[in-house]
Design a protein around this motif. Structure first.
Motif, PDB file in Angstrom:
ATOM      1  N   UNK A   1      34.789  27.496  38.455  1.00  0.00           N
ATOM      2  CA  UNK A   1      33.748  28.491  38.148  1.00  0.00           C
ATOM      3  C   UNK A   1      34.108  29.728  37.276  1.00  0.00           C
ATOM      4  N   UNK A   2      33.423  30.082  36.368  1.00  0.00           N
ATOM      5  CA  UNK A   2      33.842  31.103  35.392  1.00  0.00           C
ATOM      6  C   UNK A   2      32.738  32.263  35.599  1.00  0.00           C
ATOM      7  N   UNK A   3      33.374  33.495  35.746  1.00  0.00           N
ATOM      8  CA  UNK A   3      32.550  34.640  36.237  1.00  0.00           C
ATOM      9  C   UNK A   3      32.910  35.692  35.224  1.00  0.00           C
ATOM     10  N   UNK A   4      31.833  36.244  34.631  1.00  0.00           N
ATOM     11  CA  UNK A   4      32.363  37.453  33.955  1.00  0.00           C
ATOM     12  C   UNK A   4      31.415  38.586  34.621  1.00  0.00           C
ATOM     13  N   UNK A   5      32.090  39.840  35.080  1.00  0.00           N
ATOM     14  CA  UNK A   5      31.597  41.040  35.572  1.00  0.00           C
ATOM     15  C   UNK A   5      30.755  41.874  34.453  1.00  0.00           C
ATOM     16  N   UNK A   6      30.005  42.714  35.121  1.00  0.00           N
ATOM     17  CA  UNK A   6      29.628  44.132  34.468  1.00  0.00           C
ATOM     18  C   UNK A   6      30.977  44.999  34.567  1.00  0.00           C
ATOM     19  N   UNK A   7      30.753  46.180  33.922  1.00  0.00           N
ATOM     20  CA  UNK A   7      31.780  47.005  34.103  1.00  0.00           C
ATOM     21  C   UNK A   7      31.628  47.457  35.333  1.00  0.00           C
ATOM     22  N   UNK A   8      33.008  48.220  35.895  1.00  0.00           N
ATOM     23  CA  UNK A   8      33.238  48.762  37.273  1.00  0.00           C
ATOM     24  C   UNK A   8      34.537  49.305  37.165  1.00  0.00           C
ATOM     25  N   UNK A   9      35.211  49.998  38.136  1.00  0.00           N
ATOM     26  CA  UNK A   9      36.326  50.674  38.214  1.00  0.00           C
ATOM     27  C   UNK A   9      37.459  49.440  38.303  1.00  0.00           C
ATOM     28  N   UNK A  10      38.476  49.455  37.522  1.00  0.00           N
ATOM     29  CA  UNK A  10      39.486  48.373  37.488  1.00  0.00           C
ATOM     30  C   UNK A  10      39.829  48.117  38.874  1.00  0.00           C
ATOM     31  N   UNK A  11      40.013  49.244  39.757  1.00  0.00           N
ATOM     32  CA  UNK A  11      40.455  48.813  41.127  1.00  0.00           C
ATOM     33  C   UNK A  11      39.656  48.040  41.915  1.00  0.00           C
ATOM     34  N   UNK A  12      38.207  48.255  41.780  1.00  0.00           N
ATOM     35  CA  UNK A  12      37.210  47.397  42.362  1.00  0.00           C
ATOM     36  C   UNK A  12      37.176  46.040  41.914  1.00  0.00           C
ATOM     37  N   UNK A  13      37.551  45.874  40.695  1.00  0.00           N
ATOM     38  CA  UNK A  13      37.564  44.265  40.276  1.00  0.00           C
ATOM     39  C   UNK A  13      38.883  43.777  40.595  1.00  0.00           C
ATOM     40  N   UNK A  14      40.075  44.472  40.621  1.00  0.00           N
ATOM     41  CA  UNK A  14      41.306  43.776  40.892  1.00  0.00           C
ATOM     42  C   UNK A  14      41.048  43.526  42.461  1.00  0.00           C
ATOM     43  N   UNK A  15      40.461  44.209  43.336  1.00  0.00           N
ATOM     44  CA  UNK A  15      40.402  44.153  44.814  1.00  0.00           C
ATOM     45  C   UNK A  15      39.455  42.824  44.994  1.00  0.00           C
ATOM     46  N   UNK A  16      38.351  42.659  44.158  1.00  0.00           N
ATOM     47  CA  UNK A  16      37.484  41.464  44.032  1.00  0.00           C
ATOM     48  C   UNK A  16      38.231  40.146  44.068  1.00  0.00           C
ATOM     49  N   UNK A  17      39.116  40.348  42.909  1.00  0.00           N
ATOM     50  CA  UNK A  17      39.856  39.091  42.479  1.00  0.00           C
ATOM     51  C   UNK A  17      40.905  38.671  43.791  1.00  0.00           C
ATOM     52  N   UNK A  18      41.431  39.630  44.531  1.00  0.00           N
ATOM     53  CA  UNK A  18      42.207  39.447  45.491  1.00  0.00           C
ATOM     54  C   UNK A  18      41.525  38.881  46.679  1.00  0.00           C
ATOM     55  N   UNK A  19      40.254  39.250  46.947  1.00  0.00           N
ATOM     56  CA  UNK A  19      39.588  38.527  48.058  1.00  0.00           C
ATOM     57  C   UNK A  19      39.031  37.059  47.534  1.00  0.00           C
ATOM     58  N   UNK A  20      38.574  37.101  46.292  1.00  0.00           N
ATOM     59  CA  UNK A  20      38.351  35.524  45.748  1.00  0.00           C
ATOM     60  C   UNK A  20      39.493  34.761  46.167  1.00  0.00           C
ATOM     61  N   UNK A  21      40.863  35.216  45.910  1.00  0.00           N
ATOM     62  CA  UNK A  21      41.979  34.339  46.068  1.00  0.00           C
ATOM     63  C   UNK A  21      42.113  33.965  47.568  1.00  0.00           C
TER      64      UNK A  21
END
Ligand code: NAI
Ligand SMILES: N[C@@H](CC=O)C(=O)O
Ligand code: NA
Length: 432
Positions: free
Chosen positions: A391-411
């Motif tokens: 599954x390949x996802x590209x986000x819109x812009x967001x604070x990097x901390x929110x994006x990093x936490x998103x990745x952790x939760x996906x993991x």
């Protein structure tokens, strides 16, 4: 009467400077208004000067005595590193001599102290060679754009890493063999850690941010830094699938409210339509976005003895002219004091490729994680099926901390087997 120049260090850059000062003596004299003459060369060990064609009497191992000698007017520092370069430059400045240096590591660590000492003593410190070698970049930022407001600087400022990533992209070469080729061609540092781990680019990013935003606060320690050692063939393939290339960028950006700046170095996926994507081999290029000027790009050779010496000589002419005119630039006198915000607060965009179990509800569960973190998805696609689904996802812009936490939760989701590729995506500033 000739102006006397002390040269500190006679390695790759220093040796080229000596040749150029000799070869272009009459042009330099005409451009400055008086001849320039090498008055002494500080080296670590005597003996190697034989065969250079330079008067052996000029060589000395006592750099401190050389920079304080009363007949020396100008000093060129091309030793590199923090000490003794810092002490020697400060000695020179206190003794009333202007300095030209290519030392990005020192300027990134302690530039504000050096420039303040230069102002107090009414002398210059010029350092065009320190960022992107021969490319006229620092003077345009400091002078030509002094009437504008720079919003963002994106730069390919390390030749070695650009060479490696280009080889991986165009020839499918591996990381280790590309680095070896860069070393053979003489682009990489003796210890290539400074290149591949992003330290060299981070020092240059700090210098660029200081000039672009007129803030003396930024040092190398403020720069968020990631190198290219983790970039895999899978990342390069993912970038290709999105019509992107992978580049190591130095990015300096004003926050939206204009109250702080972000400074970072990391690999990015960059759309092939962006001008920086076309910068191949060991070339450097810096893309500047300014409020009134719009978009500017500075391109050329960023490393090597000849290109670096060209920038050093340009600075030498400038500081010699200032000295003859009895003036100095006074860089750093106007300091906006803009603080540096954290990487977590920096607005970025992620490309995330997940190895997933291809079963109903996977996409919905992933989308839910994005929604929980307040991150919007720009596009999503599935590749493969069954056990091989991605599954390949590209986000819109967001604070990097929110994006990093998103990745952790996906993991953490049981249907996500692994994160196959994770990289920030950079484009034009209007692309959100
Ligand atoms: N080579 C390049 O492509 C570029 C280099 N620079 C910068 O230029 C500076 C010089 O770089 P290179 O010439 O490549 O390095 P290099 O290692 O070839 O030369 C440095 C020289 O300084 C000498 N040295 C060391 N300590 C000394 C001391 N205490 N007194 C006198 N001499 C001493 C060394 O023996 C060596 O010969 C560095 O700050 C580097 O970051 C900047 C842009 C590009
Ligand atoms: N090792 C550096 C040299 C110039 O600064 C590079 O690869 O760009
Ligand atoms: Na330059």
């Amino acid at each position: 009467m000739a102006m006397k120049v002390a040269l500190l260090g006679c390695g790759v850059v220093g040796a080229e400077v000596v040749q150029l000062v000799d070869r272009q003596a009459s042009e330099l004299a005409a451009r400055v208004g008086t001849p320039l003459e090498i008055g002494g060369i500080a080296v670590r060990r005597l003996g190697r000067e034989r065969g250079t064609g330079v008067d052996p009497e000029l060589f000395t191992t006592d750099a401190t005595e050389l920079v304080t000698r009363p007949d020396i007017d100008l000093v060129i520092e091309v030793i590199g590193g923090i000490e003794p370069a810092r002490s020697l430059i400060l000695e020179a400045v206190k003794a009333g001599k202007s300095v030209v240096t290519a030392n990005k590591a020192l300027l990134a660590e302690d530039g504000a102290t050096l420039l303040s000492a230069a102002r107090e003593n009414n002398v210059d410190i010029y350092y065009e060679a320190a960022v992107a070698g021969a490319i006229p970049l620092l003077r345009p930022l400091r002078e030509s754009l002094a009437g504008d407001r720079v919003q963002r600087v994106l730069g390919i400022v390390n030749g070695t890493t650009n060479f490696i990533l280009d080889r991986m992209d165009t020839q499918g070469a591996g990381f280790a063999e590309s680095l070896e080729e860069a070393q053979t061609l003489g682009y990489a540092e003796a210890d290539p850690t400074a290149d591949v781990e992003g330290f060299d680019a981070a020092a240059k990013a700090a210098i660029l941010a200081r000039l672009a935003f007129h803030t003396q606060n930024v040092t190398a320690a403020d720069v968020h830094r990631e190198g290219i050692t983790e970039v895999s063939a899978g990342d390069i393939a993912s970038a290709k699938a999105m019509d992107c290339v992978v580049k190591l960028l130095a990015i300096c950006q004003r926050a939206e409210d204009g109250e702080s700046v972000g400074v970072r170095v990391h690999p990015v996926m960059l759309p092939r339509r962006h001008p920086l994507a076309a910068v191949t081999e060991a070339y450097n290029a810096v893309f500047v976005e300014a409020e009134s000027a719009g978009r500017l790009m500075f391109y050329g050779p960023g490393a090597g003895g000849g290109p670096t010496a060209s920038a050093v000589l340009g600075d030498l002419v400038a500081v010699a002219r200032n000295r003859l005119a009895g003036t100095s630039m006074g860089e750093g006198a106007h300091d906006t004091g803009l603080p540096v915000h954290s990487m977590g607060q920096t607005v970025t965009r992620y490309h995330i490729s997940l190895d997933v179990a291809d079963r109903p509800g996977v996409l919905a569960r992933c989308a839910e994680v994005f929604a929980q973190m307040g991150v919007s998805i720009k596009n999503v696609r599935q590749e493969g099926s069954g056990e091989d689904a991605q599954l390949v996802l590209v986000s819109h812009t967001a604070p990097d901390s929110a994006l990093a936490e998103t990745v952790e939760r996906l993991r953490g989701l049981d249907m996500v087997r692994s994160v196959a590729s994770l990289m920030r995506v950079e484009a034009f500033s209007e692309d959100v």
